[in-house]
Design a protein around this motif. Sequence first.
Motif: not given
Lengths: 250, 84
Positions: A2-8, A28-32, A60-76
Motif C-alpha cells: 500500500i502506497r501512502i502519500a502524506a503531507v501536513g 494516483h499513479n504513485r499512491a493509493d 481519483p484516490i481517497p483523501v483523509v485529513a485531520v485539522l491542526g491548530n491553525h485550522d482552529y484559529h478563527a473558531d470556524r
Amino acid sequence: MIRIAAVGDLHYGAGSKEILRPSLQHLHNRADLLLLAGDLTRCGGPEEVKILADELRGLPIPVVAVLGNHDYHADRQDEVRRVLEDARVRVLEGEATTIDIDGVRVGIAGTKGFGGGFRGAHGSDFGEPEMKAFVGHTKTLSDRLDKALTDLDADLRIALLHYSPIEATLEGERLEIYPFLGSYLLAEAVDNAGADLVLHGHAHHGAEKGRTPAGIPVRNVAQPVIRHAYNIYTLDAGRQVLPAVAGGIS
Amino acid sequence: MSEPRADYLPEAIREKLIHDPRVAEQDLRVEVQAHRVLLGGNVASPQLKEKITEVAKELLPDYEVVNETTVVSAAEPDSEEPVS
C-alpha cells in the motif's frame, strides 16, 4: 503493498492557489491514498481551505485529513471541516475510517492531538483551571485516539495526527517549545492500541523519522520538513498469501 | 507600532507577524541589528515571502527589512520509503 502519500502544514491562504495542484496531477499513479496531517490553512478561514479543497476535489484516490491548530484559529473549524467534506475529503477527530484498497483494509484513526511534553517532563492537569484545561485536552484526545485505533478492524492501521507523539521527530526545534509541539500521551495511545505507522506535522524545524517507545514508525510530514508536495511511504499489508488451488479436492 | 525597548523588539515584531492574518507564520526568525531587521525561516510561497516584507515594512517604516526566508519546494518526491 500500500502506497501512502502524506503531507501536513500546507497553510493555504491568499496567494496559495496552485501550489499543490501540479504535484497532484499524477499522484494516483504513485499512491493509493493521500493523508493530510493538519494546518491546512493559515488562519482557519473557510475561504482559505476552499482554495485547497478546490485542488483536492476530483482526485481519483481517497483523501483523509485531520485539522491542526491553525485550522482552529478563527473558531470556524466546523466550517473548515464542511468545506473539506464537500470536496470528498474525510476529516477525522477522534474518529476512524477504513478504506478498501485492492482487498486490503487500511484503517486510519485521526486526531489533532495537543501538547504537554514528553516522558519525565510532561505537564499535569493540576493547579490553575487553564493548566487543567491544557493537559485535560491532550488526555481527552489521546483517549479518543486509543479507542478509535483499538476499534479499527483493518489489515493496516495508521494514526494520523497534527501534534507529535515523540521527541525524536522534534529534533531541530528549540527544547523550550517541546511542550507546545506534542505529548507522549499520544504515543502511549498508539502503543496501547497498536499501529503500523504514525504520521504527524506541526514541527516545521523537526526531523522526519522516529519511533514510538514500542517501536512503531513515526514520520513528521510537515511540508517544511519533507520539502516536497508530499512524501510517499509504502507498507506491506502482511497478508497471508494462500497457495493457488491446483486441481480439484478429492 | 509603538516601539518597545530594544531588548524586546524582535519578539514584538515576531508576535505582530504571527497575528497579522496576511502572514500568520509562527516560525519566523527575527533579528534586529541597529536599524536593520533580518527575517529568516521557511515560507510556503514567493507571495507569502513578499507579503512578510510588506508587513514588516509597515510595522517598522524606519528600518531596513532584509527578508532571508526560504520558499519551501512543493515538487513531487523522487522516491518512496518502505516503512516497517
